[in-house]
Design a protein around this motif. Structure first.
Motif, PDB file in Angstrom:
ATOM      1  N   SER B 233       0.725  -1.214  -0.037  1.00 16.84           N
ATOM      2  CA  SER B 233       0.224  -0.082   0.040  1.00 16.84           C
ATOM      3  C   SER B 233       0.869   1.081   0.075  1.00 16.84           C
ATOM      4  CB  SER B 233      -0.790   0.037   1.042  1.00 16.84           C
ATOM      5  OG  SER B 233       0.011   0.196   2.234  1.00 16.84           O
ATOM      6  N   ASP B 234       0.237   2.313  -0.475  1.00 20.62           N
ATOM      7  CA  ASP B 234       1.225   3.459  -0.368  1.00 20.62           C
ATOM      8  C   ASP B 234       1.736   3.854   1.048  1.00 20.62           C
ATOM      9  OD1 ASP B 234       1.075   3.823  -3.080  1.00 20.62           O
ATOM     10  OD2 ASP B 234      -0.217   5.661  -2.996  1.00 20.62           O
ATOM     11  N   LEU B 235       1.016   3.527   2.035  1.00 17.75           N
ATOM     12  CA  LEU B 235       1.401   3.771   3.403  1.00 17.75           C
ATOM     13  C   LEU B 235       2.692   2.857   3.724  1.00 17.75           C
ATOM     14  CD1 LEU B 235       1.349   4.966   6.425  1.00 17.75           C
ATOM     15  CD2 LEU B 235      -0.260   3.153   6.749  1.00 17.75           C
ATOM     16  N   GLY B 236       2.260   1.539   3.477  1.00 17.33           N
ATOM     17  CA  GLY B 236       3.460   0.819   3.692  1.00 17.33           C
ATOM     18  C   GLY B 236       4.675   0.962   2.942  1.00 17.33           C
ATOM     19  N   PHE B 237       4.573   1.067   1.658  1.00 19.20           N
ATOM     20  CA  PHE B 237       5.389   1.645   0.881  1.00 19.20           C
ATOM     21  C   PHE B 237       6.310   2.762   1.058  1.00 19.20           C
ATOM     22  CE2 PHE B 237       7.350   3.649  -2.954  1.00 19.20           C
ATOM     23  CZ  PHE B 237       8.049   2.876  -3.570  1.00 19.20           C
ATOM     24  N   TYR B 238       5.724   4.044   1.502  1.00 19.65           N
ATOM     25  CA  TYR B 238       6.382   4.946   2.062  1.00 19.65           C
ATOM     26  C   TYR B 238       7.208   4.806   3.223  1.00 19.65           C
ATOM     27  CZ  TYR B 238       7.145   8.919   4.499  1.00 19.65           C
ATOM     28  OH  TYR B 238       7.906   9.884   5.477  1.00 19.65           O
ATOM     29  N   TRP B 239       6.540   3.919   4.318  1.00 20.99           N
ATOM     30  CA  TRP B 239       7.243   3.540   5.337  1.00 20.99           C
ATOM     31  C   TRP B 239       8.551   3.065   5.050  1.00 20.99           C
ATOM     32  CZ3 TRP B 239       7.272   5.607  10.015  1.00 20.99           C
ATOM     33  CH2 TRP B 239       8.034   5.121  10.971  1.00 20.99           C
ATOM     34  N   ARG B 240       8.496   2.040   3.991  1.00 20.60           N
ATOM     35  CA  ARG B 240       9.736   1.513   3.734  1.00 20.60           C
ATOM     36  C   ARG B 240      10.703   1.960   3.041  1.00 20.60           C
ATOM     37  NH1 ARG B 240       8.660  -3.074   0.545  1.00 20.60           N
ATOM     38  NH2 ARG B 240       6.653  -2.144  -0.216  1.00 20.60           N
ATOM     39  N   MET B 241      10.297   2.879   1.990  1.00 22.79           N
ATOM     40  CA  MET B 241      11.268   3.638   1.352  1.00 22.79           C
ATOM     41  C   MET B 241      11.876   4.607   2.205  1.00 22.79           C
ATOM     42  SD  MET B 241      11.169   5.478  -2.367  1.00 22.79           S
ATOM     43  CE  MET B 241      12.524   6.336  -3.005  1.00 22.79           C
ATOM     44  N   GLY B 242      10.980   5.436   2.895  1.00 18.97           N
ATOM     45  CA  GLY B 242      11.609   6.398   3.695  1.00 18.97           C
ATOM     46  C   GLY B 242      12.647   6.039   4.757  1.00 18.97           C
ATOM     47  N   LEU B 243      12.653   4.871   5.253  1.00 22.21           N
ATOM     48  CA  LEU B 243      13.595   4.322   6.120  1.00 22.21           C
ATOM     49  C   LEU B 243      14.814   3.899   5.326  1.00 22.21           C
ATOM     50  CD1 LEU B 243      11.766   1.688   8.421  1.00 22.21           C
ATOM     51  CD2 LEU B 243      12.791   3.991   8.948  1.00 22.21           C
ATOM     52  N   ASP B 244      14.740   3.310   3.973  1.00 26.86           N
ATOM     53  CA  ASP B 244      15.779   2.962   3.078  1.00 26.86           C
ATOM     54  C   ASP B 244      16.522   4.421   2.631  1.00 26.86           C
ATOM     55  OD1 ASP B 244      16.952   1.090   1.308  1.00 26.86           O
ATOM     56  OD2 ASP B 244      16.194   2.251   0.057  1.00 26.86           O
ATOM     57  N   ILE B 245      15.832   5.658   2.402  1.00 26.19           N
ATOM     58  CA  ILE B 245      16.625   6.670   1.985  1.00 26.19           C
ATOM     59  C   ILE B 245      16.631   7.425   3.396  1.00 26.19           C
ATOM     60  CG2 ILE B 245      15.701   6.519  -0.237  1.00 26.19           C
ATOM     61  CD1 ILE B 245      13.658   8.920   0.513  1.00 26.19           C
ATOM     62  N   GLY B 246      16.638   7.058   4.458  1.00 25.32           N
ATOM     63  CA  GLY B 246      17.049   7.713   5.609  1.00 25.32           C
ATOM     64  C   GLY B 246      16.238   8.987   6.112  1.00 25.32           C
ATOM     65  N   LEU B 247      15.090   8.956   5.833  1.00 21.11           N
ATOM     66  CA  LEU B 247      14.274  10.187   6.238  1.00 21.11           C
ATOM     67  C   LEU B 247      13.871  10.441   7.767  1.00 21.11           C
ATOM     68  CD1 LEU B 247      11.359  10.354   3.336  1.00 21.11           C
ATOM     69  CD2 LEU B 247      13.516  11.639   3.919  1.00 21.11           C
ATOM     70  N   GLN B 396       5.696  12.595   8.832  1.00 24.59           N
ATOM     71  CA  GLN B 396       4.751  12.249   7.910  1.00 24.59           C
ATOM     72  C   GLN B 396       3.711  11.234   8.374  1.00 24.59           C
ATOM     73  OE1 GLN B 396       4.302  13.378   4.803  1.00 24.59           O
ATOM     74  NE2 GLN B 396       5.969  14.772   5.572  1.00 24.59           N
ATOM     75  N   LEU B 397       4.238  10.308   8.919  1.00 25.79           N
ATOM     76  CA  LEU B 397       3.510   8.947   9.458  1.00 25.79           C
ATOM     77  C   LEU B 397       2.441   9.859  10.364  1.00 25.79           C
ATOM     78  CD1 LEU B 397       2.888   6.123   9.711  1.00 25.79           C
ATOM     79  CD2 LEU B 397       3.982   6.096  11.802  1.00 25.79           C
ATOM     80  N   ALA B 398       2.524  10.923  11.453  1.00 28.57           N
ATOM     81  CA  ALA B 398       1.428  11.418  12.034  1.00 28.57           C
ATOM     82  C   ALA B 398       0.383  11.999  11.384  1.00 28.57           C
ATOM     83  CB  ALA B 398       2.043  12.500  12.913  1.00 28.57           C
ATOM     84  N   ARG B 399       0.933  12.804   9.985  1.00 25.21           N
ATOM     85  CA  ARG B 399       0.062  13.371   9.183  1.00 25.21           C
ATOM     86  C   ARG B 399      -0.915  12.444   8.720  1.00 25.21           C
ATOM     87  NH1 ARG B 399      -0.104  18.392   5.808  1.00 25.21           N
ATOM     88  NH2 ARG B 399      -2.573  18.117   5.231  1.00 25.21           N
ATOM     89  N   VAL B 400      -0.355  11.349   8.158  1.00 26.08           N
ATOM     90  CA  VAL B 400      -1.260  10.422   7.485  1.00 26.08           C
ATOM     91  C   VAL B 400      -2.023   9.432   8.471  1.00 26.08           C
ATOM     92  CG1 VAL B 400      -0.175  10.462   5.362  1.00 26.08           C
ATOM     93  CG2 VAL B 400       0.713   8.784   6.949  1.00 26.08           C
ATOM     94  N   HIS B 401      -1.607   9.306   9.785  1.00 29.25           N
ATOM     95  CA  HIS B 401      -2.299   8.526  10.588  1.00 29.25           C
ATOM     96  C   HIS B 401      -3.719   9.071  10.888  1.00 29.25           C
ATOM     97  CE1 HIS B 401      -3.171   6.153  13.927  1.00 29.25           C
ATOM     98  NE2 HIS B 401      -3.046   7.049  14.951  1.00 29.25           N
TER      99      HIS B 401
END
Lengths: 320, 531
Positions: B233-247, B396-401
């Motif tokens: 999902s976009d939420l799951g994908f965003y979470w994983r990519m964000g960690l991968d690129i160090g956000l 970001q997570l807080a915003r979309v939560h």
């Protein structure tokens, strides 16, 4: 490809938000189906800082052709004509406008601020704001009475606070698809197709207007908002009740008086005490009546209408 | 390697014009200044106008959160005029506020934030190609769906107010509308459409009910690993990519947070007063101090403004918004040692600089303070602690939560309307003082109004971005965004994308931020005693 740059001066982004609500075409359709290329937009553009500045200079110097300059918000001249109170990309925004307007094929003013100055230009106008080619009803504005874009047109004015998304997308599409000859501008350089009819045209309360049946206060399910609550529907040129807002409604349908926001005088009476949501009257007769009517005939008509009104005109009609 | 100075003008995709100066040493930001570069003067314009002028004018401060301004403007008048607001009207105002914020979440995520995940800097991430497919501007598959679907929730606003943006359907004493069965039915189906076409299948990859089971960081991890739909999902994908690129590694900020609380309960605020507000809100007010891990209630009397580094000559003292005098600097030269912004530095009288926004709201939601019936949700606070504090990623997570919770609140409004009950009780106009507050999508917003002789004597606004984007204060303390920029890595000084990430993670709204003065006359603002 039709290159578009969209900039904001003394703006609130309301027109951008409205634009993003567009459907048929959507903002994405504009690009995919109509060959419109948004070189930059404050809320959508990819570039920041130096890369954007380089692109803007390339446009000014003619290296990148600029087909349409869309401007949202007022041109801020404060303090003392310098424009320093609205700086953008290291210059007063008004200097960018001035440079880009010289090379753009078409210039489109979107929303009241860019057309006539809107709310920021309300007295005392602290930011010395004006519209691109008008200040209120007075022609001239920032670019001057004689300004013509490269294609030989004055600034195309799409007023409204905000402008309706379809008004914006249809003009952009008309330019991109070579249909501009189909568009006639009125004396305020508004596309007639949207601004010849009145806000009242298509209002669900028309019959109540005709019988002079009033909505005396808010939150009711009957009557016309013109007689007591200051609705400007009969005097305002817009298509709000023909091309509905957000596909579902309009202010007057929902029970909110029209504020006349497509006209240069908005906000009317400078919102002086006693003028907000209250019909201005002289001897019980509205100060402003539908354009083209004479006071005497108007008075006569309303007397007759009131006498002829059926009982149901005063009952709740939009019932649950 | 000496210190390199970058002046970024503008940082796009924030609301209005934000300029940032950063100093970089060894590829890291060591100092930062944010400056607001537009001044329109709304509070000046409002002075001397009709008491209700704010209902028309203040939504136009900001086209993104005009409904939030309208909410503040109407509650401010309600408290000043001591009106009675019928239950239906409280629900109708809340629903307008809710759908505006729900609109803002996908529009912000896809339109303003996620585009940056397609920046060439991240081309070596294993998520990059998929990010481009989903999030590329205008052409990304989910960009298009997300931006288009964001227009849906505000159709509900239009059913109530006639249009979005810029309706003025909320008025002291209630609302202008009296919705019918048709309106309510359509509103339900618009919500359903939003849920079944985007929120569940694309954003969450699961049902709302499943998402609502997530109460802790561990629950979230379990959800992520549960199945492919969640991960993809976009939420799951965003979470994983964000960690991968160090956000999760930068963009912290000041570590202290503020919310006014919002959504007055329909049965608890029918006779609105400033004093009674905190105890009537569904979402409680508060300040969260992450250093001492404490929650306290927020009150308007705690707010202070400082203009030491702003283009106003008003001394160096912290003052309550209504005690400000107006003494503008005509020539707004950028002087980073002195004045460099139209924004003021907003402070809490005890806690100093605070961050406003969804992260602040959700950290406060995890507090046990306030009334027992008020909304509680410990999820983001737990994530915050487990992730070692704030970052772009957690913000970001807080915003979309908030999406799912707000959706439920909107359902509540629709369920609770009693169509044959009143929507408006005509109030008596009078002089007095009022205060109205809410939470815009991007944080704490409030209006103070003072009425005298049947007109506005003084109107003051503190917007969320004033809290966040303010310059240094008298103690030389940086504002939240300035602080959040410190320590970020800059890979390519010609394209400082990381600055964009941080600024955009606050979803800044510069057009709301700038206070007013009367340059023409230099008149002193009325004094407003807070005692």
């Amino acid at each position: 490809m039709t290159n578009v740059i969209w900039l904001q001066g003394g703006a609130c982004s309301g027109n951008t938000m409205s634009f993003l609500n567009a459907e048929e075409p959507t903002v994405c359709d504009l690009i995919a189906d109509f060959g419109i290329k948004v070189l930059w937009h404050p809320s959508l553009g990819l570039e920041l800082g130096d890369s954007l500045q380089a692109m803007l200079w390339d446009c000014v110097l003619g290296k990148i052709p600029l087909d349409i300059l869309v401007f949202e918000g007022t041109v801020v001249n404060a303090p003392n004509g310098t424009g320093e109170w609205n700086r953008f990309a290291h210059r007063p925004m008004k200097d960018w406008v001035s440079d880009l307007a010289k090379i753009a094929k078409f210039v489109v003013a979107v929303g009241d601020c860019a057309t006539w100055g809107g709310i920021p230009a309300m007295a005392p106008n602290p930011s010395e704001s004006e519209g691109l080619q008008f200040l209120k009803r007075q022609k001239g504005g920032f670019l001057g009475t004689d300004y013509k874009s490269k294609a030989g047109l004055p600034v195309i004015n799409i007023p409204g606070c905000p402008a309706h998304p379809d008004w914006i997308t249809q003009i952009l599409v008309a330019i991109a698809t070579g249909r501009l000859d189909d568009i006639t501008l009125d004396e305020l350089n508004r596309p007639q197709t949207f601004f010849k009819t009145f806000t009242q045209t298509g209002c669900t309360r028309n019959i109540h207007f005709a019988y002079k049946a009033t909505t005396a206060e808010f939150g009711q399910r009957k009557g016309c908002l013109f007689y007591d609550l200051g609705c400007r529907g009969p005097m305002t040129h817009s298509s709000c009740n023909r091309i509905l807002w957000n596909r579902v409604s309009s202010k007057t349908r929902a029970g909110m008086p029209c504020l006349g926001c497509t006209e240069p005088e908005f906000p009317f009476y400078d919102l002086k005490p006693g003028t907000v949501f209250k019909t201005q009257t002289v001897m019980g007769v509205p100060k402003e009546i539908p354009p083209g009517m004479k006071k005497k005939e108007y008075a006569l008509l309303t007397v007759v209408a009131k006498d002829a009104a059926p009982d149901w005109a005063d009952e709740d009609i939009f019932t649950v | 390697m000496g210190i390199q100075t970058l002046d970024i003008s503008p940082v796009g995709r924030v609301e209005g014009d934000l300029d940032v100066r950063v100093e970089i040493e060894d590829g890291q930001v060591v100092n930062a200044w944010t400056h607001a570069e537009l001044f329109r003067g709304f509070e000046v314009i409002l002075r001397g106008k009709d008491p209700q002028a704010g209902l028309i004018v203040t939504p136009r401060i900001c086209g993104i959160c005009g409904g939030s301004h309208l909410t503040c403007a109407s509650w401010a008048l309600d408290t000043a005029w001591e009106t009675e607001v019928p239950r239906n009207a409280i629900l109708a105002r809340n629903l307008g506020q809710l759908v505006e914020t729900i609109q803002s979440i996908p529009r912000y995520f896809y339109g303003l934030f996620a585009i940056d995940l397609t920046n060439k800097k991240y081309q070596h991430s294993r998520y990059y190609n998929e990010a481009v497919r989903r999030f590329a501007a205008f052409t990304g598959k989910h960009y298009e769906i997300g931006v288009t679907i964001s227009a849906k929730p505000v159709e509900i606003y239009a059913l109530l107010g006639g249009q979005w943006p810029h309706s003025s359907y909320m008025v002291p004493g209630g609302v202008m509308c009296a919705p019918t069965l048709t309106d309510i039915t359509r509103a339900w189906s618009i919500l359903e459409y939003f849920r079944t076409n985007w929120l569940e299948p694309i954003w969450l990859g699961c049902s709302l009910e499943r998402y609502e089971q997530i109460q802790t960081y561990d629950d979230f991890m379990a959800w992520l690993h549960e199945n492919r739909n969640h991960r993809q999902s976009d939420l799951g994908f965003y979470w994983r990519m964000g960690l991968d690129i160090g956000l999760d590694k930068f963009g912290g900020g000041v570590g202290k947070y503020v919310t006014w609380g919002y959504l007055p309960h329909e049965d608890r605020y029918q006779k609105p007063t400033i004093e009674g507000r905190n105890a009537a809100m569904i979402m409680k007010s508060g300040v969260y101090d992450s250093f001492s891990d404490t929650h306290t209630l927020m009150d308007h009397t705690f707010a202070r403004e400082n203009t030491t580094h702003s283009w106003y000559d008003e001394g160096k003292e912290d003052i309550h918004p209504f005690a400000r005098t107006t003494n503008p600097i005509q020539k707004n030269d950028k002087d980073f040692n002195n004045a460099y912004s139209w924004s003021t530095a907003v402070r809490h009288v005890d806690y100093g600089r605070l961050e406003a926004g969804p992260l602040a709201r959700q950290l406060v939601a995890g507090g046990k303070h306030g009334e027992s019936w008020q909304h509680y949700d410990g999820f983001i606070l737990d994530v915050f602690k487990r992730m070692g504090g704030p970052s772009v990623h957690v913000r970001q997570l807080a915003r979309v939560h908030e999406l799912v919770k707000l959706y439920r609140q909107a359902e509540h409004c629709l369920r609770e309307f009693k169509l044959n009950d009143p929507w408006y009780i005509k109030p008596k106009e009078k002089d007095g003082r009022g205060w109205g507050a809410t939470e815009a999508a991007r944080g704490s917003l409030c209006h103070w109004v003072e009425l005298e002789d049947g007109k506005i004597k003084n109107y003051q606004v503190i917007a969320p971005t004033t809290w966040n984007v303010g310059p240094r204060d008298a103690e030389q303390k940086r504002g939240p965004i300035e602080e959040a920029l410190i320590g970020i890595p800059i890979a390519d000084p010609t394209d400082p994308i990381e600055v964009g990430h941080v600024a955009r993670s606050f979803d800044s709204c510069l057009v709301c931020t700038v206070h007013a003065h009367d340059a023409k006359t230099g008149e002193e603002l009325a004094r407003f005693r807070t005692a």
